[in-house]
Design an enzyme around this catalytic site. Structure first.
Site, PDB file in Angstrom:
ATOM      1  N   SER A  44       0.860  -1.200   0.000  1.00  0.00           N
ATOM      2  CA  SER A  44       0.000   0.000   0.000  1.00  0.00           C
ATOM      3  C   SER A  44       0.882   1.231   0.000  1.00  0.00           C
ATOM      4  CB  SER A  44      -0.901   0.015   1.233  1.00  0.00           C
ATOM      5  OG  SER A  44      -1.937  -0.900   1.070  1.00  0.00           O
ATOM      6  N   GLU A 120      -5.894  18.107   3.749  1.00  0.00           N
ATOM      7  CA  GLU A 120      -6.833  17.008   3.482  1.00  0.00           C
ATOM      8  C   GLU A 120      -7.961  17.057   4.510  1.00  0.00           C
ATOM      9  OE1 GLU A 120      -4.602  13.352   3.251  1.00  0.00           O
ATOM     10  OE2 GLU A 120      -3.567  13.994   1.446  1.00  0.00           O
ATOM     11  N   HIS A 242     -12.454   4.981   1.414  1.00  0.00           N
ATOM     12  CA  HIS A 242     -12.021   6.279   0.858  1.00  0.00           C
ATOM     13  C   HIS A 242     -13.154   6.777  -0.033  1.00  0.00           C
ATOM     14  CE1 HIS A 242      -9.746   9.377  -1.168  1.00  0.00           C
ATOM     15  NE2 HIS A 242      -8.735   9.169  -0.334  1.00  0.00           N
ATOM     16  N   ARG A 288     -13.352  11.518   6.452  1.00  0.00           N
ATOM     17  CA  ARG A 288     -13.716  10.540   5.427  1.00  0.00           C
ATOM     18  C   ARG A 288     -14.987   9.747   5.668  1.00  0.00           C
ATOM     19  NH1 ARG A 288      -7.930   8.036   4.081  1.00  0.00           N
ATOM     20  NH2 ARG A 288      -7.299  10.040   3.267  1.00  0.00           N
ATOM     21  N   HIS A 349     -10.446   1.103   1.993  1.00  0.00           N
ATOM     22  CA  HIS A 349      -9.143   1.778   1.860  1.00  0.00           C
ATOM     23  C   HIS A 349      -8.162   1.476   2.990  1.00  0.00           C
ATOM     24  CE1 HIS A 349      -6.425   4.977   0.664  1.00  0.00           C
ATOM     25  NE2 HIS A 349      -6.561   5.589   1.834  1.00  0.00           N
ATOM     26  N   ARG A 384      -9.569   6.995  10.860  1.00  0.00           N
ATOM     27  CA  ARG A 384      -8.221   7.568  10.707  1.00  0.00           C
ATOM     28  C   ARG A 384      -8.262   8.921  10.021  1.00  0.00           C
ATOM     29  NH1 ARG A 384      -4.212   7.434   6.426  1.00  0.00           N
ATOM     30  NH2 ARG A 384      -5.654   6.165   5.197  1.00  0.00           N
TER      31      ARG A 384
HETATM   32  P1  FAD Z   1       2.239  -2.119   3.234  1.00  0.00           P
HETATM   33  O1  FAD Z   1       2.863  -0.928   2.665  1.00  0.00           O
HETATM   34  O2  FAD Z   1       0.933  -2.538   2.663  1.00  0.00           O
HETATM   35  O3  FAD Z   1       3.259  -3.324   3.101  1.00  0.00           O
HETATM   36  C1  FAD Z   1       2.881  -4.630   3.487  1.00  0.00           C
HETATM   37  C2  FAD Z   1       4.005  -5.572   3.159  1.00  0.00           C
HETATM   38  O4  FAD Z   1       3.741  -6.830   3.760  1.00  0.00           O
HETATM   39  C3  FAD Z   1       4.217  -5.856   1.681  1.00  0.00           C
HETATM   40  O5  FAD Z   1       5.590  -5.929   1.406  1.00  0.00           O
HETATM   41  C4  FAD Z   1       3.600  -7.240   1.490  1.00  0.00           C
HETATM   42  O6  FAD Z   1       4.196  -7.962   0.446  1.00  0.00           O
HETATM   43  C5  FAD Z   1       3.954  -7.857   2.817  1.00  0.00           C
HETATM   44  N1  FAD Z   1       3.146  -8.991   3.233  1.00  0.00           N
HETATM   45  C6  FAD Z   1       1.822  -9.031   3.503  1.00  0.00           C
HETATM   46  N2  FAD Z   1       1.464 -10.258   3.901  1.00  0.00           N
HETATM   47  C7  FAD Z   1       2.586 -11.007   3.865  1.00  0.00           C
HETATM   48  C8  FAD Z   1       2.855 -12.373   4.135  1.00  0.00           C
HETATM   49  N3  FAD Z   1       1.910 -13.233   4.525  1.00  0.00           N
HETATM   50  N4  FAD Z   1       4.122 -12.819   3.963  1.00  0.00           N
HETATM   51  C9  FAD Z   1       5.115 -11.994   3.536  1.00  0.00           C
HETATM   52  N5  FAD Z   1       4.904 -10.687   3.293  1.00  0.00           N
HETATM   53  C10 FAD Z   1       3.657 -10.217   3.445  1.00  0.00           C
HETATM   54  N6  FAD Z   1      -1.501   6.858   4.056  1.00  0.00           N
HETATM   55  C11 FAD Z   1      -0.972   8.070   4.326  1.00  0.00           C
HETATM   56  O7  FAD Z   1      -0.547   8.334   5.457  1.00  0.00           O
HETATM   57  N7  FAD Z   1      -0.924   9.011   3.339  1.00  0.00           N
HETATM   58  C12 FAD Z   1      -1.373   8.789   2.083  1.00  0.00           C
HETATM   59  O8  FAD Z   1      -1.283   9.652   1.224  1.00  0.00           O
HETATM   60  C13 FAD Z   1      -1.946   7.528   1.786  1.00  0.00           C
HETATM   61  N8  FAD Z   1      -2.459   7.266   0.560  1.00  0.00           N
HETATM   62  C14 FAD Z   1      -2.890   5.992   0.276  1.00  0.00           C
HETATM   63  C15 FAD Z   1      -3.315   5.699  -1.017  1.00  0.00           C
HETATM   64  C16 FAD Z   1      -3.662   4.397  -1.344  1.00  0.00           C
HETATM   65  C17 FAD Z   1      -4.118   4.064  -2.738  1.00  0.00           C
HETATM   66  C18 FAD Z   1      -3.601   3.382  -0.353  1.00  0.00           C
HETATM   67  C19 FAD Z   1      -3.963   1.968  -0.695  1.00  0.00           C
HETATM   68  C20 FAD Z   1      -3.226   3.695   0.946  1.00  0.00           C
HETATM   69  C21 FAD Z   1      -2.863   4.995   1.267  1.00  0.00           C
HETATM   70  N9  FAD Z   1      -2.460   5.324   2.555  1.00  0.00           N
HETATM   71  C22 FAD Z   1      -1.954   6.569   2.825  1.00  0.00           C
HETATM   72  C23 FAD Z   1      -2.354   4.289   3.598  1.00  0.00           C
HETATM   73  C24 FAD Z   1      -0.888   3.849   3.692  1.00  0.00           C
HETATM   74  O9  FAD Z   1      -0.329   3.809   2.406  1.00  0.00           O
HETATM   75  C25 FAD Z   1      -0.772   2.466   4.319  1.00  0.00           C
HETATM   76  O10 FAD Z   1      -1.485   2.415   5.505  1.00  0.00           O
HETATM   77  C26 FAD Z   1       0.689   2.170   4.622  1.00  0.00           C
HETATM   78  O11 FAD Z   1       1.455   2.290   3.453  1.00  0.00           O
HETATM   79  C27 FAD Z   1       0.833   0.771   5.206  1.00  0.00           C
HETATM   80  O12 FAD Z   1       2.206   0.465   5.272  1.00  0.00           O
HETATM   81  P2  FAD Z   1       2.640  -0.947   5.851  1.00  0.00           P
HETATM   82  O13 FAD Z   1       4.112  -0.957   5.803  1.00  0.00           O
HETATM   83  O14 FAD Z   1       1.963  -1.191   7.128  1.00  0.00           O
HETATM   84  O15 FAD Z   1       2.034  -1.992   4.805  1.00  0.00           O
HETATM   85  C1  SIN Z   2      -5.271  10.315  -0.196  1.00  0.00           C
HETATM   86  O1  SIN Z   2      -4.301  10.760  -0.800  1.00  0.00           O
HETATM   87  O2  SIN Z   2      -6.420  10.724  -0.334  1.00  0.00           O
HETATM   88  C2  SIN Z   2      -5.049   9.200   0.768  1.00  0.00           C
HETATM   89  C3  SIN Z   2      -4.525   9.751   2.003  1.00  0.00           C
HETATM   90  C4  SIN Z   2      -4.632   8.745   3.106  1.00  0.00           C
HETATM   91  O3  SIN Z   2      -5.181   7.656   2.927  1.00  0.00           O
HETATM   92  O4  SIN Z   2      -4.173   9.085   4.199  1.00  0.00           O
END
Ligand code: FAD
Ligand code: SIN
Length: 538
Positions: A44, A120, A242, A288, A349, A384
């Site tokens: 993500s 935002e 979202h 949101r 989302h 959130r």
């Molecule tokens: P992720 O980045 O999802 O990474 C998860 C990792 O775990 C990946 O490498 C995956 O391969 C691995 N994984 C999962 N299951 C397993 C398994 N069983 N075995 C091995 N590996 C596994 N947040 C903000 O603060 N600002 C933003 O602007 C924003 N925009 C967003 C836009 C979109 C389209 C999306 C989808 C989300 C957005 N968010 C935003 C939310 C934010 O991006 C996520 O909450 C955040 O990136 C999560 O990071 P993470 O490291 O926890 O997980």
């Molecule tokens: C967005 O850019 O609208 C996503 C931001 C977020 O999920 O925090």
């Protein structure tokens, strides 16, 4: 014979913002394994658009960021967590900038002006620092470059963790983690990874719904593995939708950032009428949950497939400068946002709940940590605040690293771990069953556990999930594990946790809205905590 036994000080499952930040914080003194599904960009993190919220200007202050987060969280955030994250935000921004993160500046010409901050929903100041409209891509690339250069970080792509190995699972009278069983997707071998410390950084569970802004790997694996291992899981009823994902037959859940509304975009009905003005004083910039519910309500009442997002009243040069990636993507679908409006719908989302952790990311099992979207830290409460998530990943990665450093000063021996037993299973003869169950589960969650809920719909979902769980367990017991089967099994566990939590909350708060209990009830002003039968606290 390929090696199927690995030993590290720390095993981090997940290579997004949370997992990579933790690896970088620990690698100076420890050998770290970083496991991820597929290629590293399927996170993500890589898809994030808007940015990272932080108090960076004199006109803004911590009290305001804290207050905005608490208001969005609808009365059930953990204030200590909110304060901790908000106060650490500027340091995280500096850490990233020092690593070369290309944050957008006010002046594009010389690249040296002040940081450009956007706004935002729910924020009372401009405080979202970003890299154009593709902050996540820049973040993923900055962190992964640093990770790849570090000799103490062993990156293992193309692997999916199946389950955690705990003392309890091995029949040893102790409450600690020893490692994990991991399927190597290239060799199809199940490997045994031993580690003194294991951290779940597996992201959210939004693929539980038919329509989602998330990449395919967001299947809640960390939450499901932790639950099976005996950890408490909190606040799973609060799944965030979202408000604005692109509605187009060829676009697979493409997000249109909230920053568009921050820069003045309006939400309109097909007849051109703005509708948020009548619903909330903050109009398009309400939190949101309010905006997504308003859109859902309009779509259902009017029988329309989508609403419209319109920024065409702003100058074309401004739009193209601030949103170059979205502009290019929309052009591919024949949409020009500088002259017309964008068809949008809400989509699943973000997972506000998750594995219960304390201020150091510790779970209920000794030396098992959870950080990032997979964790419940108390920061988000019932909803959130935009752009608080990437921040949470990195703040808690830093805090967890400091705690893990202390833990690793005294190492306890790990017994030899049994290899994965595949002696009683065969290759699947009916892969199609997995695909059908995936679809049925995600459709059920979308239809009955979406933006608006009722007891009847939740009960209906619970019955179907129970049946699916039975079928999946049977399949799992008879056939060799595959990526899809592992994910489906986890999605089913997570769906159960969402529905169970939603049934327990007999009020409407934040993201959980039910027609049977449409009002807030102060008796429920606390997190929903589910404790498994094998919890060490029992
Ligand atoms: P992720 O980045 O999802 O990474 C998860 C990792 O775990 C990946 O490498 C995956 O391969 C691995 N994984 C999962 N299951 C397993 C398994 N069983 N075995 C091995 N590996 C596994 N947040 C903000 O603060 N600002 C933003 O602007 C924003 N925009 C967003 C836009 C979109 C389209 C999306 C989808 C989300 C957005 N968010 C935003 C939310 C934010 O991006 C996520 O909450 C955040 O990136 C999560 O990071 P993470 O490291 O926890 O997980
Ligand atoms: C967005 O850019 O609208 C996503 C931001 C977020 O999920 O925090």
């Amino acid at each position: 014979m390929p090696n199927t036994n690995f030993h590290h000080d720390v095993l981090i499952i997940g290579g997004g913002a949370a997992g990579m930040s933790l690896a970088l914080n620990l690698a100076k003194n420890h050998n770290v394994a970083l496991i991820m599904k597929d290629v590293s960009k399927e996170t993500s993190t890589n898809y994030a658009q808007g940015g990272i919220s932080a108090v960076l200007e004199d006109t803004d202050n911590f009290a305001s960021h804290i207050s905005d987060t608490l208001i969005a969280g609808a009365g059930i955030c953990d204030e200590a967590s909110v304060r901790y994250v908000v106060e650490n935000a500027p340091e995280i921004v500096n850490w990233l900038a020092d690593m070369g993160m290309p944050f957008t500046r006010e002046s594009h010409e010389d690249g040296l002006g002040e940081y450009h901050l956007t706004k935002e929903g729910g924020h009372s100041h401009r405080r979202v620092i970003h890299a154009d409209d593709a902050t996540g891509k820049a973040l993923q690339s900055t962190l992964s470059q640093a990770v790849k250069q570090h000799p103490n970080i062993h990156i293992a792509n193309d692997r999916i963790a199946i389950d955690l190995i705990t003392a309890k699972k091995l029949g040893i009278d102790d409450n600690r983690i020893y490692g994990a069983y991991i399927l190597n997707l290239s060799s199809n071998e199940v490997e045994t990874w031993h580690a003194d410390v294991v951290t779940l950084a597996t992201g959210g569970a939004n693929k539980v719904y038919l329509y989602s802004s998330n990449p395919d790997g967001s299947t809640g694996d960390g939450i499901a593995m932790a639950w099976r291992a005996g950890c408490r899981i909190a606040n799973m009823e609060f799944m965030q939708f979202h408000p604005t994902c692109l509605y187009h037959p060829e676009a697979k859940s493409y997000l249109i950032t909230e920053a568009l509304r921050g820069e003045g975009a309006f939400l309109k009905l097909p007849n051109g009428e703005r509708f948020m003005l009548d619903i909330d004083d903050r109009a398009e910039l309400a939190p949101r949950d309010i905006v997504a519910r308003a859109i859902d309500d309009k779509m259902k009442r009017l029988g329309i497939d989508n609403v419209l997002l319109d920024i065409s009243h702003r100058p074309e040069s401004f739009i193209k400068q601030h949103f170059p990636n979205i502009d290019a993507t929309l052009n591919k679908y024949g949409i020009d946002m500088s002259t017309g409006s964008i068809p949008v719908v809400p989509a699943s989302h973000y997972t506000c709940g998750g594995v219960m952790t304390n201020e150091f990311g510790q779970t209920d099992i000794h030396n098992l940590y959870a950080i990032g979207e997979t964790a419940y830290t108390g920061l988000h409460g019932a909803n959130r605040l935009a752009s608080n998530s990437l921040l949470e990943c990195m703040v808690y990665a830093k805090g967890a690293a400091e705690h893990i450093e202390e833990q690793l000063k005294v190492k306890e021996a790990i017994p030899s771990l049994p290899t994965w037993d595949a002696s009683r299973v065969t290759d699947s003869d009916e892969e199609v069953v997995v695909a059908h169950n995936w679809h049925e589960l995600r459709q059920t969650m979308w239809n009955y556990v979406g933006i608006v809920r009722t007891n009847k719909r939740l009960q209906r979902a619970a019955n179907r999930i129970e049946l699916l769980q039975y079928e999946i367990d049977e399949y799992y017991g008879n056939f060799k594990v595959t990526n899809d089967l592992i994910e489906l099994r986890n999605l089913c566990v997570v769906s159960h946790l969402i529905v169970e939590s939603a049934l327990q909350r007999k009020e409407s708060r934040g993201l959980h809205y039910t027609l049977d209990y449409p009002d807030l009830d102060e008796n429920y002003a606390k997190p929903t905590i589910l404790q498994p039968k094998n919890s060490p606290l029992n």
